[in-house]
Design an enzyme around this catalytic site. Structure first.
Site: not given
Length: 367
Positions: A50, A52, A207, A299, A301
């Site tokens: 992590h 830290e 890409r 979109n 739906s």
């Protein structure tokens, strides 16, 4: 340097993990002693150290008495790695400045309490809004188990996504196209409907140099996806998932699986893929974010199913006129008061285009 400058540096570091640390959050950390940065780091990949611990590992000499700036509350439980609170205490950090609070029930408030119980001064909610903006995906995923879904489309000034002949390449300019590929890198999955596959035969890959490919997800109720399509042909190289309903050819399913395609059968009452159940399934597969890239039927739906958390609209300085495809089809609403509501998140200029970002008013990021 000031506290804000140190935290700003931590935020910058955290953003370097975008696209790589799923389903973990993006986190940055800066360690300061005598107003000098003596260590800094960020969470690079899921399973790696992590932020830290990465920062502490780079400290030359002792970190005793130092101040640690971190964009998210330090973890305090054993997961893929050991707890960061333990490392902070062991290195005798004197003060910890925290940006976002961690909504993970295993951490929420506990990390701060453990540090304070150890005699460490802790400041919370420092530059909270800026730090929160790093992780709407993580906040949604860790609290609901569901992916954060971003709908993306490009349109002209008069709201067209294609000409009257159906031609749509290219509406937006090169700067917008680069931004789209950055979005593909940033999201863990990319989802399209079978109509897009049959019309465009896309690869749905990223890409940009140094980018990673998203998991490709196709909603295809009847398994109409051609075996010779680009998606199937490259399924052994890029993870590909096809979600279908019940009206499919079992031999086609077996052949797709033989070629490396993962097939999920998730039927809805209307004979199509149940998008809500699909989101639950993808969430259980640790897919925390999805870029919804078409088409207009999917979109619609997605909006009707209530799974859209953000919309990014690329507006090009063109006018097509006439009758053409809308970004969102379906039945639509009957009255303006019934519209799906979104709030403006940001505006970005991309060459001659404009990208508008809106977030759902249904509290998609953080409660």
């Amino acid at each position: 340097m000031t506290d804000r400058q140190f935290m700003r540096r931590a935020i910058t570091l955290a953003s370097r993990g975008q696209g790589w640390c799923h389903p973990n959050p993006m986190v940055g950390c800066v360690i300061v002693k005598d107003n000098v940065i003596i260590g800094e780091g960020y969470h690079r990949r899921c399973g790696d150290l992590h932020a830290e611990r990465n920062a502490l590992a780079l400290v030359k000499g002792s970190a005793e008495g130092a101040t640690l700036y971190v964009t998210l509350e330090p973890c305090c439980h054993y997961g893929r790695t050991a707890p960061c609170t333990q490392a902070i205490i062991e290195n005798r950090i004197a003060k910890v400045v925290v940006g976002s609070r961690d909504p993970n029930p295993k951490v929420s408030g506990k990390g701060v309490r453990i540090l304070r119980d150890a005699g460490i001064e802790v400041v919370t909610d420092f530059m909270k809004e800026e730090c929160d903006r790093l992780n709407p995906v993580f906040f949604r995923y860790i609290t609901t188990g569901l992916p954060y879904v971003t709908m993306k489309y490009a349109m002209t000034l008069d709201g067209k996504t294609a000409t009257k002949t159906g031609a749509s390449r290219w509406i937006s300019g090169p700067s917008s196209l680069k931004e789209v590929h950055r979005m593909r890198h940033a999201n863990m999955g990319i989802m399209v409907g079978i109509g897009t596959v049959l019309t465009d035969d896309p690869l749905l890959t990223c890409r940009i140099r140094g980018g990673k490919n998203p998991v490709r997800i196709i909603c295809d109720s009847s398994l109409r996806i051609p075996l010779e399509s680009n998606l199937v042909r490259t399924a052994d190289k890029v993870r590909t998932i096809v979600a279908c309903a019940t009206n499919y050819d079992s031999s086609k399913k077996q052949e797709l699986e033989r070629r490396g395609v993962e097939v999920l059968v998730i039927p809805g009452e209307d004979g199509k893929v149940d998008l809500r159940q699909l989101m639950k399934k993808l969430g259980s597969m640790e897919i925390d974010s999805i870029m919804l890239e078409g088409g207009a039927g999917l979109n619609a739906s997605a909006l009707e199913a209530g799974i859209v958390n953000e919309i990014r609209v690329f507006v090009a300085p063109k006018v097509f006129g006439g009758r053409a495809v809308s970004p969102v089809e379906g039945q639509g609403v009957e009255l303006p008061s019934q519209a799906w509501m979104f709030s403006l998140k940001g505006v970005k200029r991309l060459g001659e285009d404009i990208m508008l970002s809106y977030v759902s008013e249904e509290k998609c990021s953080r409660e």
